[in-house]
Scaffold this motif. Structure first.
Motif, PDB file in Angstrom:
ATOM      1  N   LYS A   1       0.827  -1.204   0.000  1.00  0.00           N
ATOM      2  CA  LYS A   1       0.000   0.000   0.000  1.00  0.00           C
ATOM      3  C   LYS A   1       0.863   1.257   0.000  1.00  0.00           C
ATOM      4  O   LYS A   1       0.457   2.297  -0.515  1.00  0.00           O
ATOM      5  CB  LYS A   1      -0.901  -0.010   1.250  1.00  0.00           C
ATOM      6  N   PHE A   2       2.062   1.172   0.588  1.00  0.00           N
ATOM      7  CA  PHE A   2       2.889   2.359   0.798  1.00  0.00           C
ATOM      8  C   PHE A   2       4.160   2.309  -0.042  1.00  0.00           C
ATOM      9  O   PHE A   2       4.726   1.239  -0.280  1.00  0.00           O
ATOM     10  CB  PHE A   2       3.259   2.490   2.284  1.00  0.00           C
TER      11      PHE A   2
ATOM     12  N   CYS B   1      -4.768   4.187   8.713  1.00  0.00           N
ATOM     13  CA  CYS B   1      -3.533   4.700   8.099  1.00  0.00           C
ATOM     14  C   CYS B   1      -3.574   4.518   6.584  1.00  0.00           C
ATOM     15  O   CYS B   1      -3.015   5.332   5.839  1.00  0.00           O
ATOM     16  CB  CYS B   1      -2.315   3.985   8.663  1.00  0.00           C
ATOM     17  N   ALA B   2      -4.236   3.444   6.120  1.00  0.00           N
ATOM     18  CA  ALA B   2      -4.328   3.204   4.681  1.00  0.00           C
ATOM     19  C   ALA B   2      -5.148   4.283   3.985  1.00  0.00           C
ATOM     20  O   ALA B   2      -4.966   4.527   2.789  1.00  0.00           O
ATOM     21  CB  ALA B   2      -4.942   1.830   4.423  1.00  0.00           C
TER      22      ALA B   2
ATOM     23  N   LYS C   1      -2.768   7.810   3.388  1.00  0.00           N
ATOM     24  CA  LYS C   1      -1.489   7.387   2.830  1.00  0.00           C
ATOM     25  C   LYS C   1      -0.529   8.559   2.644  1.00  0.00           C
ATOM     26  O   LYS C   1       0.648   8.488   3.002  1.00  0.00           O
ATOM     27  CB  LYS C   1      -1.747   6.692   1.488  1.00  0.00           C
TER      28      LYS C   1
ATOM     29  N   GLU D   1       2.927   8.899   4.769  1.00  0.00           N
ATOM     30  CA  GLU D   1       4.209   8.856   4.054  1.00  0.00           C
ATOM     31  C   GLU D   1       5.016  10.121   4.312  1.00  0.00           C
ATOM     32  O   GLU D   1       6.242  10.070   4.406  1.00  0.00           O
ATOM     33  CB  GLU D   1       3.963   8.652   2.559  1.00  0.00           C
TER      34      GLU D   1
END
Length: 463
Positions: free
Chosen positions: A148-149, A184-185, A188, A192
């Motif tokens: 995802k990151f 948190c997803a 993003k 980050e």
């Protein structure tokens, strides 16, 4: 006249004939499909047919050398690392040169070579392959948020950490999982940005970004491997006999992310102080009267009266609210240790509590209390959970309080306020646990709102 109508009559007959032919074709195809379905067993509920069609077949890796692929990817990554180090070294050497052509070449290398190379490197690292072998023959499962990151530091954090000795550790697990909040997803970009730093260097002064993430459900936050900044003029804190009832030194707080630049500015008289909850919390002369001086309102309980309910039994507790630690300071004078939850909602609440010599717990409403079951003698709440809170959310919070409160422990609800029409709903929420009532009071706050205070005792529940 008759000749003119003849072509139209023939065309009509032709179209009608075509429609009949098409209708017959549709009927034929339909009957053929029905026959095929019947022959396959669909209408007879044939289990073999259903299993054959709807069962997901496992994909076999037979003939596919996962270990060789792993080794090859690792080899490519190692070569890219070495090449990137050489490029970086070349750029640094060019920085020392005064030659104009070399500076142009340096800029070209940075913009056109190193940046694309870096992102290609990160992109390749995003390919996570199943490991050819696991610890103790366990099946390696990919962490669902890995891909995802993009920021490598986040990916390093959430990747499961296997024990170095290849055995079960003291916690009874084969690996350690670092956790982050599920929201948190959804944040993003912000996460980050928060995790984009140089390992071992100083962190950005971005606690406000961290708090924004926490309040929006990205809680717990990932740990970071950078050094926290402190005030450049930090002074030794006051002794404990002074610090409880004295404003701390302004130089001990980093004021960059607040509207105010000193504690005097946080006075309730200043309309631009930057916060609204707990007005007057930073004025020690006002704070000193709380819970020790009699009030005209029935909902204001005195600490002396509350401790008299359980003489000598209240030693450890939690203050769950918004404030600067005054409740904990008063209880400390009674030899009771109180942990105070706090968020920096426009003012340095956590710093203030710590500089007074008390224990701040940086905790949002989203998070489970970090205490074991049946360990707290008292939970006190004021100023945070009021009539704005959703009933289902409040239910989860109250059950968590019940979990950590020991049998015979006290729940002190202090000046909870809500609209009159909602009072019955909130009263049910507090009374559903069948706690013993020691004190219960309701007083008007305004025309449409009321205060509720209560002192309740958790039953034994010996099962």
């Amino acid at each position: 006249m008759g000749r003119a109508c003849l072509p139209r009559w023939r065309l009509g007959r032709l179209m009608a004939g075509l429609q009949v032919i098409l209708g017959l074709l549709v009927i034929t195809v339909s009957l053929s499909c029905l026959f095929r379905f019947h022959s396959a067993g669909y209408f007879l509920h044939n289990e073999d047919v259903c299993n054959n069609i709807y069962t997901i077949k496992e994909v076999s890796n037979e003939g596919f050398d996962i270990k060789a692929l792993h080794d090859r990817v690792d080899e490519v990554l190692e070569k890219m690392d070495n090449l990137y180090e050489k490029l970086e070294k070349t750029v640094k050497e060019m920085e020392k040169s005064k030659d104009g052509s070399k500076k142009e070449m340096k800029k070209f290398l940075e913009d056109e070579v190193m940046k694309p190379f870096y992102y290609a490197h990160i992109g390749l690292r995003q390919i996570r392959l199943p490991k050819p072998e696991g610890i103790r023959n366990s099946t390696e499962k990919e962490e669902p948020l890995i891909n995802k990151f993009l920021i490598e530091e986040i990916r390093q954090y959430i990747t499961p950490k296997e024990n170095r000795v290849g055995k079960i550790n003291m916690f009874g697990t084969e690996r350690v999982y670092n956790t982050i909040g599920h929201a948190c997803a959804l944040m993003k970009i912000e996460l980050e940005k928060y995790m984009d730093y140089d390992v071992g260097a100083y962190c950005d002064d971005d606690w406000n970004l961290a708090q924004k993430l926490m309040l929006n459900g990205c809680d717990p936050l990932p740990r970071r491997r950078c050094l926290t900044r402190a005030s450049m003029t930090y002074q030794k804190p006051y002794p404990i006999n002074e610090s409880l009832w004295k404003l701390p030194d302004d130089r001990n707080v980093r004021w960059g992310n607040y509207q105010c630049r000193n504690f005097a500015c946080l006075s309730s008289k200043n309309p631009k102080r930057g916060y609204t909850k707990c007005s007057g919390c930073f004025e020690m002369e006002k704070e000193g009267d709380k819970w020790v001086k009699n009030s005209t309102l029935l909902v204001d309980f005195m600490i002396e009266d509350v401790l008299r309910v359980k003489p000598g039994e209240i030693r450890l507790g939690l203050d769950y609210g918004v404030g600067t630690g005054t409740f904990a300071a008063r209880m400390r004078e009674k030899n009771v240790t109180i942990v105070t939850t706090a968020l920096n909602l426009g003012a340095p609440f956590n710093e203030m509590i710590a500089l007074r010599g008390l224990i701040p717990l940086y905790l949002s409403l989203n998070q489970r209390l970090p205490f074991f079951d049946n360990t707290m003698d008292m939970i006190h709440t004021a100023g945070l959970m009021d009539g704005w809170i959703d009933l289902l959310l409040m239910d989860f919070v109250l059950y968590d309080w019940d979990r950590v409160l020991r049998p015979g422990g006290l729940l002190w609800i202090d000046r909870f306020f809500c609209k009159k029409k909602d009072l019955d709903d909130y009263m049910y929420m507090f009374l559903q646990f069948r706690y013993k009532k020691h004190k219960w009071a309701v007083s008007p706050k305004s025309k449409d709102e009321v205060y509720l205070s209560a002192l309740l005792e958790k039953p034994p529940r010996a099962i």
